[in-house]
Design an enzyme around this catalytic site. Structure first.
Site, PDB file in Angstrom:
ATOM      1  CD  GLU A 146      -2.948   1.208   2.410  1.00 37.32           C
ATOM      2  OE1 GLU A 146      -3.807   1.942   2.371  1.00 37.32           O
ATOM      3  OE2 GLU A 146      -2.610   0.150   3.433  1.00 37.32           O
ATOM      4  CG  HIS A 159      -4.605  -1.274   0.226  1.00 39.93           C
ATOM      5  ND1 HIS A 159      -5.436  -0.831  -0.127  1.00 39.93           N
ATOM      6  CD2 HIS A 159      -4.747  -1.537   1.831  1.00 39.93           C
ATOM      7  CE1 HIS A 159      -6.125  -0.294   1.063  1.00 39.93           C
ATOM      8  NE2 HIS A 159      -5.795  -0.787   2.064  1.00 39.93           N
TER       9      HIS A 159
END
Length: 500
Positions: free
Chosen positions: A348, A373
């Site tokens: 992320e 993510h």
């Protein structure tokens, strides 16, 4: 003779050019079709009703996108989400996606799902104390003045509200603590750290209030209700499992917090039998040392022992750029990987070759079942191939990545590449309440209209919904997928019948 020769040569030249032109046209068409055949959802075959519904959807999609293509300024998704979050609700396609069955939410954090208005209403509960300190405040439930240190003074929030000059203005100021929404997001959130600081402050401010056991359970029950109303049928919730408390002074540990969750789920499914329940991913903070992670793992194992059907797995959360790299915990995580399923946040970040994006190497080696993510994965071609080969699903949260400053124009989101290459993807929403989005509809709509190809159609939307069920930890997936197909058919029939 010369004119005749010239005409002859021109004729040959034109004939060759036409053949070459046709060859190029044919190859262009072949290349385009081969690429479209790679797209997520390409294996779905439409029924007659789905063909008709798809024509409606694609007509609306083309109308909006073609207008934006001619007038780029009118294209909302080049802006910050806060500047268009309400405007998109005027789109007929948004209304369609709102009604569409969307399967499951597999990446969401416990007290980040409901709107600031919901949180504000909670401040009307009895026994809630407030401590105002410069730009921040503390909130805690207590039957008498809290003993927690306060830089000014503790007072009942009820008294503070009704002794203020203007209750409406008081509530408006209070509400600002429960949302990241601001009028000038690019000025207020000028980099990743500034956005994350404000994001984390939300949880610091609201945490002690939510940890009141009755508030915690009510919040989760109402979260399930909001999720169900957004046409989601199942959720896997991530939680740090903070200790809860009651007005009698009793404090409940992380195991009891997990049991509290399960109690709420059982009651909700009893009240709403058409909802397929929830599971827990224990996801404590990553900014700790290895010894603390070892204690986390003990807690996870105990929850799994006591609630094997409710416990899904383990994760570590928090800003990766400033958090402890996963590699620092490899010894502890390797020792537990045969007993716990992993669903790690990783990548992320916008960085490349740093500890934060290289967490991707660690979690894949640890055999994570999904990756939260995975924003930086597109920069690692080998890992991208491994994800596809191993069937590791990516939990993508588009709006979260905008709000937390990873991407500005969603057309540039790496999800576009993942979708084009049929990478296993599930759409989720992370903490939609904190940025005033719907539980899942906003993320689906923005993905469909802002990230995916103009050619992407109902096949993509259906596959994304199905993926959320296929990659979940639901036990009886066949039964749930069958129920989804029933709901999908009803949705398609209503779409065709209403003739949008």
């Amino acid at each position: 003779m010369w004119p005749t020769l010239v005409y002859f040569l021109l004729a040959i030249s034109c004939a060759v050019s036409i053949d070459e032109y046709e060859n190029v046209i044919n190859e262009r068409h072949d290349l385009l079709q081969r690429e479209l055949d790679m797209m997520l959802g390409n294996e779905i075959t439409f029924s007659d009703s789905e063909i008709k519904a798809n024509e409606i959807v694609m007509h609306l999609k083309a109308k909006e996108l073609d207008r934006a293509y001619r007038s780029p300024y009118a294209y909302n998704f080049t802006r910050h989400f806060f500047e268009y979050k309400d405007a998109v609700k005027q789109s007929p396609l948004y209304e369609i996606i709102k009604k569409m069955p969307k399967g499951a939410i597999l990446h969401a954090h416990d007290v980040g799902l409901l709107s600031p208005d919901y949180v504000l209403n909670m401040t009307y509960w009895d026994n809630l104390y407030v401590c105002f300190e410069e730009d921040n405040m503390q909130l805690i439930f207590s039957d008498k003045t809290p003993k927690v240190t306060c830089g000014t003074q503790w007072q009942l929030l009820r008294d503070a509200r009704y002794t203020s000059i203007d209750v409406e203005e008081f509530d408006a100021e209070l509400r600002k603590h429960f949302t990241l929404l601001v009028d000038e997001p690019h000025e207020v959130y000028f980099d990743v750290n500034s956005a994350w600081n404000r994001f984390q402050q939300y949880f610091i401010t609201t945490g002690p209030m939510f940890c009141y056991k009755l508030a915690w359970e009510q919040y989760f029950y109402d979260t399930l209700k909001a999720v169900r109303e957004d046409n989601v049928m199942y959720i896997e919730i991530r939680s740090t499992l903070p200790p809860l408390y009651d007005l009698n002074g009793e404090v409940y540990d992380s195991i009891a917090t997990a049991e509290s969750y399960k109690k709420v789920v059982d009651q909700f499914v009893k009240d709403y039998p058409d909802f397929y329940g929830a599971k827990l991913i224990y996801a404590p903070m990553r900014l700790v040392d290895a010894a603390t992670v070892k204690e986390y793992i003990k807690i996870a194992k105990e929850i799994k022992r006591r609630m094997p059907d409710f416990f899904a797995g383990f994760d570590l959360v928090g800003q990766e750029d400033l958090g402890t790299p996963t590699k620092e915990f490899l010894s502890e995580l390797v020792a537990a990987k045969d007993e716990l399923d992993y669903f790690f946040h990783a990548g992320e970040t916008n960085w490349n070759g740093m500890s934060s994006d290289e967490n991707l190497f660690d979690v894949i080696a640890l055999e994570t079942r999904r990756i939260g993510h995975a924003f930086a994965l597109v920069k690692h071609p080998l890992l991208l191939e491994e994800v596809k080969k191993r069937g590791i699903a990516l939990e993508v949260n588009v709006i979260s990545n905008v709000v937390l400053k990873l991407v500005g124009d969603v057309r540039n989101h790496p999800l576009a590449t993942f979708l084009a290459q049929n990478v296993p993807v599930v759409l989720s929403s992370d903490d939609p309440g904190v940025w005033e989005a719907d539980p899942l509809s906003h993320d689906f709509f923005i993905t469909f209209m802002g990230v995916a190809s103009r050619h992407a159609d109902l096949k993509l939307l259906k596959q994304l919904a199905l993926n959320s069920l296929y990659f979940s930890t639901i036990k009886d997936k066949d039964r749930v997928v069958h129920e989804f197909e029933i709901r999908w058919t009803k949705f398609i029939d209503s779409l065709v019948r209403d003739k949008w």
